[in-house]
Design a protein around this motif. Structure first.
Motif, PDB file in Angstrom:
ATOM      1  N   THR A 173      -0.102   5.855  -0.422  1.00 52.52           N
ATOM      2  CA  THR A 173      -1.104   6.872  -0.682  1.00 52.52           C
ATOM      3  C   THR A 173      -0.668   7.709  -1.880  1.00 52.52           C
ATOM      4  O   THR A 173       0.460   7.595  -2.360  1.00 52.52           O
ATOM      5  CB  THR A 173      -1.277   7.803   0.533  1.00 52.52           C
ATOM      6  OG1 THR A 173      -0.059   8.512   0.742  1.00 52.52           O
ATOM      7  CG2 THR A 173      -1.612   7.011   1.781  1.00 52.52           C
ATOM      8  N   GLU A 174      -1.574   8.564  -2.368  1.00 53.52           N
ATOM      9  CA  GLU A 174      -1.246   9.394  -3.523  1.00 53.52           C
ATOM     10  C   GLU A 174      -0.058  10.308  -3.230  1.00 53.52           C
ATOM     11  O   GLU A 174       0.742  10.616  -4.108  1.00 53.52           O
ATOM     12  CB  GLU A 174      -2.463  10.230  -3.920  1.00 53.52           C
ATOM     13  CG  GLU A 174      -3.589   9.404  -4.533  1.00 53.52           C
ATOM     14  CD  GLU A 174      -4.751  10.279  -4.977  1.00 53.52           C
ATOM     15  OE1 GLU A 174      -4.614  11.511  -4.879  1.00 53.52           O
ATOM     16  OE2 GLU A 174      -5.764   9.724  -5.405  1.00 53.52           O
TER      17      GLU A 174
ATOM     18  N   ASP B 145       3.266   8.089  -3.371  1.00 53.61           N
ATOM     19  CA  ASP B 145       3.275   7.074  -4.418  1.00 53.61           C
ATOM     20  C   ASP B 145       4.574   7.129  -5.221  1.00 53.61           C
ATOM     21  O   ASP B 145       4.602   7.480  -6.395  1.00 53.61           O
ATOM     22  CB  ASP B 145       2.076   7.259  -5.337  1.00 53.61           C
ATOM     23  CG  ASP B 145       1.832   6.025  -6.197  1.00 53.61           C
ATOM     24  OD1 ASP B 145       2.533   5.013  -5.984  1.00 53.61           O
ATOM     25  OD2 ASP B 145       0.952   6.064  -7.062  1.00 53.61           O
TER      26      ASP B 145
ATOM     27  N   ASP C  38      -7.610   3.185   3.534  1.00 56.52           N
ATOM     28  CA  ASP C  38      -6.834   1.956   3.418  1.00 56.52           C
ATOM     29  C   ASP C  38      -7.061   1.004   4.584  1.00 56.52           C
ATOM     30  O   ASP C  38      -6.841  -0.194   4.456  1.00 56.52           O
ATOM     31  CB  ASP C  38      -5.333   2.257   3.326  1.00 56.52           C
ATOM     32  CG  ASP C  38      -4.941   2.797   1.971  1.00 56.52           C
ATOM     33  OD1 ASP C  38      -5.573   2.399   0.986  1.00 56.52           O
ATOM     34  OD2 ASP C  38      -4.028   3.618   1.915  1.00 56.52           O
TER      35      ASP C  38
ATOM     36  N   PHE D 100      -9.534  -1.582   3.590  1.00 51.92           N
ATOM     37  CA  PHE D 100      -9.082  -2.492   2.552  1.00 51.92           C
ATOM     38  C   PHE D 100      -7.921  -3.362   3.010  1.00 51.92           C
ATOM     39  O   PHE D 100      -7.773  -4.490   2.546  1.00 51.92           O
ATOM     40  CB  PHE D 100      -8.734  -1.709   1.282  1.00 51.92           C
ATOM     41  CG  PHE D 100      -9.956  -1.246   0.535  1.00 51.92           C
ATOM     42  CD1 PHE D 100     -10.603  -2.100  -0.344  1.00 51.92           C
ATOM     43  CD2 PHE D 100     -10.469   0.014   0.739  1.00 51.92           C
ATOM     44  CE1 PHE D 100     -11.734  -1.696  -1.014  1.00 51.92           C
ATOM     45  CE2 PHE D 100     -11.606   0.430   0.070  1.00 51.92           C
ATOM     46  CZ  PHE D 100     -12.247  -0.427  -0.815  1.00 51.92           C
ATOM     47  N   ASN D 101      -7.081  -2.854   3.908  1.00 52.09           N
ATOM     48  CA  ASN D 101      -6.045  -3.705   4.492  1.00 52.09           C
ATOM     49  C   ASN D 101      -6.686  -4.912   5.167  1.00 52.09           C
ATOM     50  O   ASN D 101      -6.248  -6.049   5.016  1.00 52.09           O
ATOM     51  CB  ASN D 101      -5.239  -2.930   5.537  1.00 52.09           C
ATOM     52  CG  ASN D 101      -4.279  -1.958   4.899  1.00 52.09           C
ATOM     53  OD1 ASN D 101      -4.261  -1.785   3.697  1.00 52.09           O
ATOM     54  ND2 ASN D 101      -3.483  -1.307   5.712  1.00 52.09           N
TER      55      ASN D 101
ATOM     56  N   ARG E   9      -0.392   4.544   4.826  1.00 52.02           N
ATOM     57  CA  ARG E   9      -1.819   4.274   4.631  1.00 52.02           C
ATOM     58  C   ARG E   9      -2.639   5.553   4.739  1.00 52.02           C
ATOM     59  O   ARG E   9      -2.372   6.389   5.574  1.00 52.02           O
ATOM     60  CB  ARG E   9      -2.335   3.288   5.688  1.00 52.02           C
ATOM     61  CG  ARG E   9      -1.927   1.867   5.460  1.00 52.02           C
ATOM     62  CD  ARG E   9      -2.614   0.962   6.434  1.00 52.02           C
ATOM     63  NE  ARG E   9      -2.141   1.174   7.789  1.00 52.02           N
ATOM     64  CZ  ARG E   9      -2.728   0.645   8.857  1.00 52.02           C
ATOM     65  NH1 ARG E   9      -3.798  -0.094   8.724  1.00 52.02           N
ATOM     66  NH2 ARG E   9      -2.249   0.861  10.064  1.00 52.02           N
ATOM     67  N   SER E  10      -3.661   5.660   3.908  1.00 52.39           N
ATOM     68  CA  SER E  10      -4.650   6.715   4.079  1.00 52.39           C
ATOM     69  C   SER E  10      -5.792   6.143   4.904  1.00 52.39           C
ATOM     70  O   SER E  10      -5.841   4.945   5.168  1.00 52.39           O
ATOM     71  CB  SER E  10      -5.163   7.191   2.712  1.00 52.39           C
ATOM     72  OG  SER E  10      -5.820   6.131   2.049  1.00 52.39           O
TER      73      SER E  10
ATOM     74  N   SER F 263     -14.447   0.965  -5.639  1.00 51.83           N
ATOM     75  CA  SER F 263     -13.274   1.361  -4.859  1.00 51.83           C
ATOM     76  C   SER F 263     -12.186   0.300  -4.918  1.00 51.83           C
ATOM     77  O   SER F 263     -10.997   0.618  -5.033  1.00 51.83           O
ATOM     78  CB  SER F 263     -13.670   1.621  -3.404  1.00 51.83           C
ATOM     79  OG  SER F 263     -14.600   2.671  -3.311  1.00 51.83           O
TER      80      SER F 263
ATOM     81  N   TYR G 220       0.809  -1.210   0.000  1.00 49.21           N
ATOM     82  CA  TYR G 220       0.000   0.000   0.000  1.00 49.21           C
ATOM     83  C   TYR G 220       0.843   1.260   0.000  1.00 49.21           C
ATOM     84  O   TYR G 220       1.923   1.310   0.568  1.00 49.21           O
ATOM     85  CB  TYR G 220      -0.902   0.024   1.236  1.00 49.21           C
ATOM     86  CG  TYR G 220      -1.666  -1.239   1.432  1.00 49.21           C
ATOM     87  CD1 TYR G 220      -2.486  -1.720   0.427  1.00 49.21           C
ATOM     88  CD2 TYR G 220      -1.550  -1.972   2.605  1.00 49.21           C
ATOM     89  CE1 TYR G 220      -3.174  -2.891   0.589  1.00 49.21           C
ATOM     90  CE2 TYR G 220      -2.238  -3.144   2.775  1.00 49.21           C
ATOM     91  CZ  TYR G 220      -3.061  -3.607   1.768  1.00 49.21           C
ATOM     92  OH  TYR G 220      -3.737  -4.774   1.938  1.00 49.21           O
TER      93      TYR G 220
ATOM     94  N   ARG H  88      -8.389   0.759  -6.600  1.00 53.58           N
ATOM     95  CA  ARG H  88      -7.179   0.616  -5.790  1.00 53.58           C
ATOM     96  C   ARG H  88      -6.237  -0.449  -6.328  1.00 53.58           C
ATOM     97  O   ARG H  88      -5.020  -0.280  -6.320  1.00 53.58           O
ATOM     98  CB  ARG H  88      -7.545   0.271  -4.345  1.00 53.58           C
ATOM     99  CG  ARG H  88      -8.126   1.427  -3.570  1.00 53.58           C
ATOM    100  CD  ARG H  88      -8.672   0.955  -2.234  1.00 53.58           C
ATOM    101  NE  ARG H  88      -9.277   2.064  -1.517  1.00 53.58           N
ATOM    102  CZ  ARG H  88      -8.625   2.872  -0.693  1.00 53.58           C
ATOM    103  NH1 ARG H  88      -7.353   2.675  -0.459  1.00 53.58           N
ATOM    104  NH2 ARG H  88      -9.230   3.872  -0.094  1.00 53.58           N
ATOM    105  N   TYR H  89      -6.800  -1.578  -6.778  1.00 53.92           N
ATOM    106  CA  TYR H  89      -5.961  -2.743  -7.071  1.00 53.92           C
ATOM    107  C   TYR H  89      -5.949  -3.175  -8.525  1.00 53.92           C
ATOM    108  O   TYR H  89      -5.319  -4.165  -8.873  1.00 53.92           O
ATOM    109  CB  TYR H  89      -6.374  -3.909  -6.167  1.00 53.92           C
ATOM    110  CG  TYR H  89      -6.352  -3.529  -4.709  1.00 53.92           C
ATOM    111  CD1 TYR H  89      -5.172  -3.166  -4.088  1.00 53.92           C
ATOM    112  CD2 TYR H  89      -7.529  -3.481  -3.963  1.00 53.92           C
ATOM    113  CE1 TYR H  89      -5.137  -2.780  -2.765  1.00 53.92           C
ATOM    114  CE2 TYR H  89      -7.509  -3.103  -2.630  1.00 53.92           C
ATOM    115  CZ  TYR H  89      -6.315  -2.750  -2.034  1.00 53.92           C
ATOM    116  OH  TYR H  89      -6.291  -2.365  -0.720  1.00 53.92           O
TER     117      TYR H  89
END
Length: 283
Positions: A109-110, A113, A178, A181-182, A174-175, A215, A107, A219-220
């Protein structure tokens, strides 16, 4: 220009080699990639950022991260660096460490990245020796070499994770979104042999089915159903390479309804049957 590098081109769970290439085009892939500079220097372009890697530096490129390798015009030495490609999802990470490892190596974040870079002056360990050991195990294929390769990759990841934690970068990876989703990826990894319904995963995130599905794919890079199948197939591949279990057992242990369906889906994914996979990559 084709920018997606298919993981299916990797004939085994790992692809490890030395190269002097300084002109790779912009691309991305589902697997992770580490670069270790043996001599000279190269430019790494990653999304909107760029950095120069010099002798002794290590770089980790995240899954789905757009990147390319270019020449460093200031370099006066011959270029040589190691490339280690592997799939984080089939490393067999113990459940206790899945979140920490995914936080650090899957993971971002923007705002963060960019590839992970560890400079040589920050390292006490001899990364060159570890990388060379991994390369020799992979190329010489001695008994249990795949286990030795995996062990070496673990060493590199642990060194990098500890360094990132020391620098404080690990905490900001992580945001807020996240967190959900984690947990979902951990759940899928732990329960991939069971029946998993996307609607149930959406409920775990307190999201509607449609919002969760959008979403997840954003993300993936693939739908949740595709991701679940992808994890099951990678775990099945691991069992094919590391065990003598029957097709029926492997299918059952990885959430496939029967061996016929498993064989059909596996062939579509890899272009060969599970039996052919086992025979071609026999340890």
């Amino acid at each position: 220009m084709e920018i997606f590098e298919y993981i299916d081109e990797m004939k085994q769970p790992y692809d490890i080699f030395y190269t002097d290439c300084v002109h790779s085009e912009l691309h991305w892939h589902y697997y992770s990639e580490m670069l270790y500079i043996v001599s000279g220097s190269i430019r790494v372009i990653c999304n909107d950022g760029e950095t120069v890697l010099r002798k002794g530096d290590m770089c980790y490129l995240y899954p789905l991260q757009l990147h390319s390798i270019k020449a460093d015009k200031t370099c006066t030495e011959s270029v040589k660096y190691a490339v280690i490609k592997f799939n984080m999802y089939t490393l067999g990470i113990p459940q206790t460490y899945i979140r920490k490892m995914y936080d650090c190596f899957v993971y971002r974040t923007e705002t963060t990245d960019f590839c992970m870079v560890i400079r040589s002056e920050k390292l006490k360990e001899s990364m060159a020796d570890i990388v060379q050991d991994i390369f020799e195990e992979y190329t010489e294929k001695r008994e249990m070499y795949m286990l030795a390769v995996q062990s070496g990759i673990y060493k590199l990841l642990i060194i990098m994770a500890r360094q990132m934690k020391t620098n404080g970068d690990f905490k900001h990876r992580r945001s807020d979104g996240d967190v959900y989703f984690n947990h979902i990826l951990e759940y899928i990894d732990a329960h991939s042999s069971e029946q998993i319904e996307v609607k149930d995963l959406a409920e775990m995130c307190s999201m509607s089915y449609s919002h969760f599905a959008r979403s997840f794919k954003a993300r993936y890079g693939r739908s949740c159903k595709e991701y679940i199948l992808y994890i099951r197939l990678n775990k099945a591949q691991n069992m094919l390479l590391y065990s003598d279990y029957s097709m029926e057992y492997i299918a059952q242990e990885n959430g496939f309804s029967d061996s016929s369906y498993f064989i059909r889906v596996y062939k579509k994914w890899r272009g060969i049957t599970p039996k052919q996979e086992r025979m071609q990559n026999r340890l």
